[in-house]
Design an enzyme around this catalytic site. Structure first.
Site, PDB file in Angstrom:
ATOM      1  N   CYS A 228     -27.518  64.938 -29.526  1.00  6.38           N
ATOM      2  CA  CYS A 228     -26.238  65.589 -29.824  1.00  6.38           C
ATOM      3  C   CYS A 228     -25.401  64.813 -30.825  1.00  6.38           C
ATOM      4  CB  CYS A 228     -25.454  65.746 -28.534  1.00  6.38           C
ATOM      5  SG  CYS A 228     -25.321  64.195 -27.632  1.00  6.38           S
TER       6      CYS A 228
ATOM      7  N   GLU B 202     -17.825  60.393 -20.809  1.00 10.19           N
ATOM      8  CA  GLU B 202     -18.798  59.873 -19.853  1.00 10.19           C
ATOM      9  C   GLU B 202     -18.920  58.366 -20.072  1.00 10.19           C
ATOM     10  OE1 GLU B 202     -22.272  62.693 -20.282  1.00 10.19           O
ATOM     11  OE2 GLU B 202     -21.633  63.174 -18.238  1.00 10.19           O
TER      12      GLU B 202
ATOM     13  N   ASN C 246     -32.635  67.482 -23.658  1.00 14.02           N
ATOM     14  CA  ASN C 246     -33.089  66.387 -24.525  1.00 14.02           C
ATOM     15  C   ASN C 246     -33.209  65.037 -23.815  1.00 14.02           C
ATOM     16  OD1 ASN C 246     -30.301  66.307 -24.327  1.00 14.02           O
ATOM     17  ND2 ASN C 246     -30.001  65.638 -26.428  1.00 14.02           N
TER      18      ASN C 246
ATOM     19  N   GLU D 182     -19.685  67.873 -22.549  1.00 12.47           N
ATOM     20  CA  GLU D 182     -20.397  67.074 -23.562  1.00 12.47           C
ATOM     21  C   GLU D 182     -21.181  68.052 -24.406  1.00 12.47           C
ATOM     22  OE1 GLU D 182     -20.126  64.071 -24.308  1.00 12.47           O
ATOM     23  OE2 GLU D 182     -19.293  63.069 -22.564  1.00 12.47           O
TER      24      GLU D 182
HETATM   25  P1  NAD Z   1     -27.620  74.946 -23.729  1.00 13.60           P
HETATM   26  O1  NAD Z   1     -26.166  75.049 -23.993  1.00 13.60           O
HETATM   27  O2  NAD Z   1     -28.500  76.059 -24.111  1.00 13.60           O
HETATM   28  O3  NAD Z   1     -27.869  74.720 -22.166  1.00 13.60           O
HETATM   29  C1  NAD Z   1     -27.285  73.641 -21.465  1.00 13.60           C
HETATM   30  C2  NAD Z   1     -27.326  73.942 -19.987  1.00 13.60           C
HETATM   31  O4  NAD Z   1     -26.398  74.971 -19.674  1.00 13.60           O
HETATM   32  C3  NAD Z   1     -28.683  74.411 -19.464  1.00 13.60           C
HETATM   33  O5  NAD Z   1     -28.930  73.807 -18.224  1.00 13.60           O
HETATM   34  C4  NAD Z   1     -28.470  75.909 -19.304  1.00 13.60           C
HETATM   35  O6  NAD Z   1     -29.284  76.493 -18.325  1.00 13.60           O
HETATM   36  C5  NAD Z   1     -27.023  75.956 -18.883  1.00 13.60           C
HETATM   37  N1  NAD Z   1     -26.352  77.227 -19.121  1.00 13.60           N
HETATM   38  C6  NAD Z   1     -26.584  78.127 -20.101  1.00 13.60           C
HETATM   39  N2  NAD Z   1     -25.731  79.169 -20.003  1.00 13.60           N
HETATM   40  C7  NAD Z   1     -24.930  78.915 -18.945  1.00 13.60           C
HETATM   41  C8  NAD Z   1     -23.840  79.606 -18.337  1.00 13.60           C
HETATM   42  N3  NAD Z   1     -23.407  80.758 -18.814  1.00 13.60           N
HETATM   43  N4  NAD Z   1     -23.244  79.050 -17.269  1.00 13.60           N
HETATM   44  C9  NAD Z   1     -23.649  77.863 -16.792  1.00 13.60           C
HETATM   45  N5  NAD Z   1     -24.681  77.154 -17.322  1.00 13.60           N
HETATM   46  C10 NAD Z   1     -25.309  77.678 -18.383  1.00 13.60           C
HETATM   47  O7  NAD Z   1     -28.055  73.576 -24.387  1.00 13.60           O
HETATM   48  P2  NAD Z   1     -29.539  72.998 -24.587  1.00 13.60           P
HETATM   49  O8  NAD Z   1     -30.201  73.834 -25.615  1.00 13.60           O
HETATM   50  O9  NAD Z   1     -30.169  72.789 -23.257  1.00 13.60           O
HETATM   51  O10 NAD Z   1     -29.220  71.556 -25.182  1.00 13.60           O
HETATM   52  C11 NAD Z   1     -28.953  71.309 -26.516  1.00 13.60           C
HETATM   53  C12 NAD Z   1     -27.463  71.252 -26.760  1.00 13.60           C
HETATM   54  O11 NAD Z   1     -26.852  70.288 -25.913  1.00 13.60           O
HETATM   55  C13 NAD Z   1     -27.121  70.838 -28.171  1.00 13.60           C
HETATM   56  O12 NAD Z   1     -26.057  71.610 -28.655  1.00 13.60           O
HETATM   57  C14 NAD Z   1     -26.683  69.390 -28.003  1.00 13.60           C
HETATM   58  O13 NAD Z   1     -25.819  68.937 -29.008  1.00 13.60           O
HETATM   59  C15 NAD Z   1     -26.031  69.412 -26.671  1.00 13.60           C
HETATM   60  N6  NAD Z   1     -26.021  68.077 -26.086  1.00 13.60           N
HETATM   61  C16 NAD Z   1     -24.834  67.401 -25.973  1.00 13.60           C
HETATM   62  C17 NAD Z   1     -24.821  66.115 -25.456  1.00 13.60           C
HETATM   63  C18 NAD Z   1     -23.529  65.338 -25.340  1.00 13.60           C
HETATM   64  O14 NAD Z   1     -23.485  64.406 -24.556  1.00 13.60           O
HETATM   65  N7  NAD Z   1     -22.483  65.658 -26.064  1.00 13.60           N
HETATM   66  C19 NAD Z   1     -26.005  65.529 -25.035  1.00 13.60           C
HETATM   67  C20 NAD Z   1     -27.190  66.247 -25.142  1.00 13.60           C
HETATM   68  C21 NAD Z   1     -27.184  67.522 -25.670  1.00 13.60           C
END
Ligand code: NAD
Length: 484
Positions: free
Chosen positions: A283, A458, A152, A249
């Site tokens: 998020c 962060e 995002n 996060e």
């Molecule tokens: P996601 O969890 O699908 O993926 C996040 C990252 O993790 C990607 O780069 C993915 O390739 C990697 N990943 C996936 N499986 C993994 C594994 N087993 N081991 C290591 N890495 C792995 O999330 P998304 O769909 O890309 O993003 C949306 C989510 O992120 C939402 O839940 C949102 O709330 C959260 N988010 C949180 C914050 C925050 O700061 N708290 C900020 C932005 C987004």
């Protein structure tokens, strides 16, 4: 429209390619067009990235903090000079409107580099007097940090991790989301142009398996993930096997509470920002909007009017206020949540349908009223422009309901009663709260979640704790008194 980078990865100071890695298609979400083709990192690329990070970090830790800072400050300047070009790239990759990316993405990344460049040289240890002897402490870098990003806010997330890590003497291997892999490569280029030695900031592409390979490598000292709760659980568990430091996060289902005495227009503005900015893919969004019954009708009527005025369209047009969702998969997921909300009895106030020409992943900004706590829409993170409005009567009731979730990322309160605002915020189980505002995340303020929404913080001075560790040094100044 093409946005093909020079190569898929940036390792040891240069672009590198290995076409034996599985292909990643990069799609512009407003048209469905393929704008770049990349390859996942092979074990050989991952090994090179980690080996170069390890090697470079040992020297970097010995560089004076002001010298490290100078490089990051220069990088911040370059990011700002190239803001337009970087914003266009981010818009192509994410579909977020240029109106947003011009002010929120590379710009906030530059803030972060500038902030930590200023902060890192002020980080010192302490002296603990013990009569004759004393202890002093040294804040040391952790070593090699792995950063894993969500789709995002790609360049912002990359900077929020790189800035504290690098300024405090660490190296980083960053894996962007496979959905938005482009801008982190630009950050790597810019950091090196600013003078960062090779090996300190590497970008490797790939899906979850590449992330997992990084997290479980013995050369890694710390993992910082931005992603969903299910991924967070997996990554946290993998990191625990090597007893590595973590920052998590993760996702949220944050409450935004509007009391009867609130400035209604501001509260609606806050709720719209907290549900529709970046097509709702944030998020910390306040996706459970609790509205006190006395203002419910007025709130919903004005919310509907203002929501229906939002301009959707080509995100590259600066007049566009809302772009598409990031991917076809995300669109399907969000539409399924809309169907389910209807089926479970929520009342659709506005929106709810796929929209727009071409093959873009657009959905109308959507508001549901009469949402109850047990509905899926009130319990699960949708990550799309879908606002759930819930009613409430009393302060105690709304606090209990706001906290009745496994998440704890953020929360907001709108009221003109100052005492109540602070009283309520004190009770809310959330890492980041806003009073009469929503979703502002300046680098000066700590950001992060409690409960399932995360571990660590962060931004701000708080991030120093998560990219350094303390060495304690006991200094004996007298004879050693041994009993044997
Ligand atoms: P996601 O969890 O699908 O993926 C996040 C990252 O993790 C990607 O780069 C993915 O390739 C990697 N990943 C996936 N499986 C993994 C594994 N087993 N081991 C290591 N890495 C792995 O999330 P998304 O769909 O890309 O993003 C949306 C989510 O992120 C939402 O839940 C949102 O709330 C959260 N988010 C949180 C914050 C925050 O700061 N708290 C900020 C932005 C987004």
């Amino acid at each position: 429209m093409k946005a093909q980078p020079k190569a898929s990865h940036f390792v040891d100071g240069a672009y590198v390619e290995d076409t034996t890695g599985a292909e990643i298609e990069v799609i512009h979400p407003a048209t469905g067009e393929v704008i770049a083709r990349l390859h996942e990192a092979t074990p050989a690329i991952i090994d090179r990235a980690l080996a170069s990070a390890r090697r470079a970090q040992a020297d970097w830790a010995r560089v004076k903090p002001v010298e490290r800072a100078r490089i990051l400050r220069r990088a911040a300047d370059i990011l700002r000079e190239r803001n337009h070009e970087l914003s266009v790239l981010e818009t192509l990759d994410t579909g977020k409107p240029l109106q947003e990316t011009l002010v929120a993405d590379a710009a906030s990344g530059a803030d972060s580099l500038e902030y930590f460049a200023g902060l890192a040289p002020t980080v010192t240890g302490e002296t603990v007097p013990l009569g004759r002897d004393f202890v002093y402490t040294i804040r040391e870098p952790l070593g090699v940090c792995v950063g894993i990003g969500a789709w995002n806010y790609p360049i912002q997330i990359a900077c929020w991790k790189a800035a504290p890590a690098l300024s405090l003497g660490n190296a980083m291997v960053f894996k962007p989301s496979e959905t938005t892999p482009l801008s982190a490569l630009k950050l790597a280029e810019i950091l090196h142009e600013a003078g960062l030695p090779a090996g300190l900031y590497n970008v490797v592409q790939g899906r979850g398996a590449v992330g997992a390979a990084l997290v479980s490598d013995p050369r890694v000292d710390k993992v910082s993930l931005t992603g969903s709760v299910p991924t967070g659980r997996k990554v946290y568990a993998l990191a625990a096997e090597g007893v590595r430091h973590v920052t998590m996060e993760l996702g949220g289902k944050s409450p935004l509470i509007v009391f009867d005495d609130a400035d209604v227009e501001s509260a609606i503005g806050g709720a719209m920002l907290g549900n529709f900015y970046s097509s709702g893919q944030i998020c910390s969004n306040g996706t459970r909007v609790f509205v006190q019954k006395g203002i419910k009708d007025r709130f919903l009527q004005r919310l509907k009017e203002r929501t229906e005025r939002i301009t959707l369209g080509d995100p590259l047009n600066e007049a566009t206020q809302m772009g598409p969702l990031v991917s076809a998969a995300q669109l399907d997921k969000v539409l399924a949540y809309v169907d389910r909300a209807r089926a479970e009895g929520a009342r659709l106030v506005t929106g709810g349908a796929r929209t727009g020409a071409n093959d873009g992943y657009f959905i109308q900004p959507t508001v549901f009223a009469d949402v109850t706590d047990d509905m899926t829409l009130a319990r699960e993170e949708v990550f799309g422009p879908v606002m759930a409005v819930l009613d409430f009567d009393t302060e105690d009731e709304v606090i209990a309901r706001a906290n009745a979730t496994e998440f704890g990322l953020a929360a907001g309160v709108f009221t003109t009663d100052l005492t109540r605002a602070h009283r309520v915020v004190a009770e809310l189980e959330a890492g980041t709260c806003w009073i009469n505002a929503y979703n502002l995340t300046p680098v000066e303020a700590p950001f992060g979640g409690v409960k399932m929404s995360g571990v660590g913080r962060e931004n701000s001075r708080a991030a120093v704790e998560h990219y350094t560790q303390v060495k304690s040094v006991y200094v004996g100044l007298g004879p050693v008194d041994a009993p044997y």
